[in-house]
Design an enzyme around this catalytic site. Structure first.
Site, PDB file in Angstrom:
ATOM      1  N   LYS A 298       0.834  -1.212   0.000  1.00  0.00           N
ATOM      2  CA  LYS A 298       0.000   0.000   0.000  1.00  0.00           C
ATOM      3  C   LYS A 298       0.865   1.257   0.000  1.00  0.00           C
ATOM      4  CE  LYS A 298      -1.816   1.694   3.930  1.00  0.00           C
ATOM      5  NZ  LYS A 298      -1.582   3.138   4.106  1.00  0.00           N
ATOM      6  N   ASN A 299       1.872   1.277   0.859  1.00  0.00           N
ATOM      7  CA  ASN A 299       2.655   2.503   1.030  1.00  0.00           C
ATOM      8  C   ASN A 299       3.602   2.772  -0.137  1.00  0.00           C
ATOM      9  OD1 ASN A 299       1.360   2.959   3.392  1.00  0.00           O
ATOM     10  ND2 ASN A 299       3.121   2.605   4.737  1.00  0.00           N
TER      11      ASN A 299
ATOM     12  N   CYS B 235      -5.478  16.144  12.306  1.00  0.00           N
ATOM     13  CA  CYS B 235      -4.178  16.349  12.932  1.00  0.00           C
ATOM     14  C   CYS B 235      -3.302  17.294  12.131  1.00  0.00           C
ATOM     15  CB  CYS B 235      -3.484  15.008  13.081  1.00  0.00           C
ATOM     16  SG  CYS B 235      -3.544  14.034  11.582  1.00  0.00           S
TER      17      CYS B 235
ATOM     18  N   ARG C 158       0.431  14.981  13.624  1.00  0.00           N
ATOM     19  CA  ARG C 158       1.057  14.495  12.385  1.00  0.00           C
ATOM     20  C   ARG C 158       1.154  15.655  11.405  1.00  0.00           C
ATOM     21  NH1 ARG C 158      -0.754   8.559  10.289  1.00  0.00           N
ATOM     22  NH2 ARG C 158       1.118   8.652   9.041  1.00  0.00           N
TER      23      ARG C 158
ATOM     24  N   ASP D  67       4.895   0.667  11.957  1.00  0.00           N
ATOM     25  CA  ASP D  67       3.671   0.030  11.451  1.00  0.00           C
ATOM     26  C   ASP D  67       3.537  -1.435  11.879  1.00  0.00           C
ATOM     27  OD1 ASP D  67       2.917   2.373  10.286  1.00  0.00           O
ATOM     28  OD2 ASP D  67       3.398   1.794   8.234  1.00  0.00           O
TER      29      ASP D  67
ATOM     30  N   ARG E 112      -8.679  -0.516   4.790  1.00  0.00           N
ATOM     31  CA  ARG E 112      -7.790   0.494   4.196  1.00  0.00           C
ATOM     32  C   ARG E 112      -6.451  -0.118   3.814  1.00  0.00           C
ATOM     33  NH1 ARG E 112      -6.337   4.990   7.807  1.00  0.00           N
ATOM     34  NH2 ARG E 112      -5.025   5.259   5.988  1.00  0.00           N
TER      35      ARG E 112
HETATM   36  C1  UD1 Z   1       4.487   6.959   6.342  1.00  0.00           C
HETATM   37  C2  UD1 Z   1       3.616   5.735   6.179  1.00  0.00           C
HETATM   38  C3  UD1 Z   1       3.123   5.253   7.537  1.00  0.00           C
HETATM   39  C4  UD1 Z   1       4.302   5.042   8.481  1.00  0.00           C
HETATM   40  C5  UD1 Z   1       5.197   6.263   8.527  1.00  0.00           C
HETATM   41  C6  UD1 Z   1       6.475   6.036   9.316  1.00  0.00           C
HETATM   42  C7  UD1 Z   1       2.595   5.919   3.995  1.00  0.00           C
HETATM   43  C8  UD1 Z   1       1.355   6.132   3.190  1.00  0.00           C
HETATM   44  N1  UD1 Z   1       2.477   6.054   5.323  1.00  0.00           N
HETATM   45  O1  UD1 Z   1       3.677   7.977   6.902  1.00  0.00           O
HETATM   46  O2  UD1 Z   1       2.395   4.032   7.339  1.00  0.00           O
HETATM   47  O3  UD1 Z   1       3.825   4.775   9.783  1.00  0.00           O
HETATM   48  O4  UD1 Z   1       5.587   6.661   7.192  1.00  0.00           O
HETATM   49  O5  UD1 Z   1       7.168   4.957   8.811  1.00  0.00           O
HETATM   50  O6  UD1 Z   1       3.637   5.602   3.453  1.00  0.00           O
HETATM   51  N2  UD1 Z   1       6.658  14.754  10.621  1.00  0.00           N
HETATM   52  C9  UD1 Z   1       6.778  16.084  10.926  1.00  0.00           C
HETATM   53  N3  UD1 Z   1       6.553  16.999   9.941  1.00  0.00           N
HETATM   54  C10 UD1 Z   1       6.206  16.636   8.675  1.00  0.00           C
HETATM   55  C11 UD1 Z   1       6.090  15.258   8.370  1.00  0.00           C
HETATM   56  C12 UD1 Z   1       6.319  14.356   9.371  1.00  0.00           C
HETATM   57  O7  UD1 Z   1       7.084  16.454  12.059  1.00  0.00           O
HETATM   58  O8  UD1 Z   1       6.014  17.522   7.822  1.00  0.00           O
HETATM   59  C13 UD1 Z   1       6.901  13.752  11.692  1.00  0.00           C
HETATM   60  C14 UD1 Z   1       5.674  12.904  11.981  1.00  0.00           C
HETATM   61  O9  UD1 Z   1       4.805  13.540  12.876  1.00  0.00           O
HETATM   62  C15 UD1 Z   1       6.313  11.664  12.567  1.00  0.00           C
HETATM   63  C16 UD1 Z   1       7.621  11.544  11.768  1.00  0.00           C
HETATM   64  O10 UD1 Z   1       7.859  12.832  11.219  1.00  0.00           O
HETATM   65  O11 UD1 Z   1       6.634  11.875  13.924  1.00  0.00           O
HETATM   66  C17 UD1 Z   1       7.596  10.519  10.656  1.00  0.00           C
HETATM   67  O12 UD1 Z   1       6.470  10.740   9.848  1.00  0.00           O
HETATM   68  P1  UD1 Z   1       6.486  10.369   8.290  1.00  0.00           P
HETATM   69  O13 UD1 Z   1       7.641   9.478   8.017  1.00  0.00           O
HETATM   70  O14 UD1 Z   1       6.386  11.632   7.497  1.00  0.00           O
HETATM   71  O15 UD1 Z   1       5.127   9.542   8.125  1.00  0.00           O
HETATM   72  P2  UD1 Z   1       4.173   9.498   6.862  1.00  0.00           P
HETATM   73  O16 UD1 Z   1       4.938   9.732   5.622  1.00  0.00           O
HETATM   74  O17 UD1 Z   1       2.965  10.333   7.127  1.00  0.00           O
END
Ligand code: UD1
Length: 429
Positions: free
Chosen positions: A22-23, A126, A131, A316, A408
């Site tokens: 999915k990711n 969020c 997030r 995850d 999902r």
């Molecule tokens: C992706 C995955 C999710 C997984 C996560 C971490 C997909 C669709 N989703 O989510 O399943 O759990 O990676 O492996 O691929 N952060 C910030 N600012 C930002 C963006 C992120 O502070 O602009 C923080 C987040 O709050 C979190 C950390 O960075 O604490 C990691 O998040 P991130 O790797 O960006 O997660 P996703 O890409 O949303």
């Protein structure tokens, strides 16, 4: 709303085919916005999130066709999507759609790169809370975009196109790295992404973009270098196998005992999880067909694990490991370092008889001999599947409510588990 009913206590034996990730599928579908030619993606999982992203892309004017089966296709193959963004007719990604799936926010980068503007709803709930998207916006600003927030929307403009830049992420972000990559491929000049996420899904996106004509080196390392090109072409790409789905079923087998081949799973994508499973007492081996996981009746051993960006133990799989450790012989510690408040499953696991207490970002799990079936509530995607794992080992009946979370991210979950001997069924309505 659908529920899932499980009668626990049966070992799992047989073969589980692992779906496309999915990711990886989501950013790959979004990358179709970067070219007016057709991008063909194979092994796309049939999931609610994929269907939702089809609608979101459709709103931008993207045509997606799903060709029928061809002779020789197996029953359980993922779908092939032919995605054509010949003309972008609308650069707005509306709140009603984006709020239902965070990853859809990532359309921001390719829209900016291709047509110089995008209006994308802040992800729901969020937004700049637990997030946030600040780092994604920082990456786009570094590439020359002007960004405003208006009425809950990010309005981004790059009238003269994006230009290469150095992007240094203060923390590892998967979504940030995906969007930086998708912005940089069509930017003028060179982009260097420092402290990039190294997840296999980033490598898969970079591989597909490279087939489309992008010039990328270093994907899978903390430093990615992109030489911008003026246009990208169509390509054909197969989505890599889902390491989270594979890890989840591996935990399920370790939990119930039995012997299962995770068909198509790749150990190089999930070594940290496999190491933890071996430490817990499962037997794991890999061959060309996939990964085989087994456990005889012996006790599970407790483990101490902290989640970390790839190649560390994935957040995850944190909830699933916690379900497993609920029955270990002794005390386990699981620390969540990626997301705050990712312990929603704890109270539900406790309803099944688990002994878990929280100390800040660490859960301490004192293993018990028996879990007992109960009605439980799915709260998010990974948390809900941890309840399924616990239910498979609990005595009696467990009913998991709100299973739309499972739909999902897990393709045909009940069928895959039932085929290996689990007593699991979906109750509709
Ligand atoms: C992706 C995955 C999710 C997984 C996560 C971490 C997909 C669709 N989703 O989510 O399943 O759990 O990676 O492996 O691929 N952060 C910030 N600012 C930002 C963006 C992120 O502070 O602009 C923080 C987040 O709050 C979190 C950390 O960075 O604490 C990691 O998040 P991130 O790797 O960006 O997660 P996703 O890409 O949303």
């Amino acid at each position: 709303m659908d529920r899932i009913r499980i009668t626990g206590g049966r070992p799992l034996t047989g073969t589980i085919p692992i779906s496309g990730a999915k990711n990886a599928a989501l950013p790959l579908m979004i990358a179709s916005l970067l070219t007016e030619e057709t991008l063909t993606l194979e092994n796309v999982p049939r999931l609610a999130d994929v269907a939702l992203l089809q609608r979101i892309l459709g709103n931008h004017g993207v045509d997606i066709t799903v060709p029928g089966k061809r002779p020789g296709d197996g029953q359980y193959q993922g779908q092939t999507l032919q995605i054509s963004a010949a003309r972008i007719v609308d650069t707005t990604a509306p709140y009603e759609l984006v709020s239902r799936m965070r990853a859809s926010f990532w359309v921001l980068a390719p829209l900016l790169a291709r047509v110089g503007e995008a209006r994308v709803s802040m992800p729901g709930g969020c937004a700049i809370g637990t997030r946030p998207v600040d780092l994604l916006l920082m990456a786009m600003e570094r590439l020359g975009a002007e960004i405003d927030i208006e009425g809950g929307y990010v309005v981004a403009r790059a009238p003269r196109g994006l230009r290469g830049a150095e992007i240094v992420f203060p923390k590892v972000t998967v979504g940030g790295t995906h969007t930086a990559l998708m912005g940089a491929v069509l930017a003028r000049g060179t982009t260097v992404i420092e402290n990039a996420a190294q997840e296999p899904e980033i490598v898969d996106l970079a591989a597909c973009l490279t087939k489309m004509g992008a010039r990328i080196t270093g994907a899978g390392t903390p430093r990615i270098v992109v030489e911008g090109v003026t246009r990208l072409s169509g390509a054909r790409h197969t989505v890599l196998p889902d390491r989270i789905e594979a890890g989840t079923y591996a935990m399920a087998v370790a939990m119930t005992g039995g012997d299962v081949l995770l068909e198509g799973a790749r150990p190089d994508l999930m070594q940290a999880a496999l190491d933890v499973l071996v430490q817990a007492g499962a037997e794991v081996s890999a061959n060309n067909a996939g990964i085989r996981v087994s456990r005889n009746g012996a006790w599970l051993e407790p483990v101490t694990v902290a989640t970390a960006p790839f190649p560390g133990f994935p957040t995850d799989l944190q909830a699933q490991l916690m379900a497993l450790m609920a029955r270990a012989k002794g005390s386990s510690r699981i620390t969540e370092t990626i997301f705050e408040n990712r312990f929603m499953h704890v109270q539900e696991l406790v309803r099944l008889g688990a002994h878990i207490r929280l100390e800040g970002d660490t859960a301490i799990i004192d293993g018990v001999e028996r879990l007992k079936g109960a009605p439980v509530m799915a709260t998010d995607l990974r948390a809900s599947v941890s309840l399924v794992i616990a239910g498979l080992a609990a005595e009696g009946e467990t009913v998991v409510h709100r299973v739309y979370h499972l739909d999902r991210g897990f393709e045909r979950l009940e069928q895959k588990l039932a085929a290996c001997g689990a007593a699991i069924e979906r109750l509709s309505g």
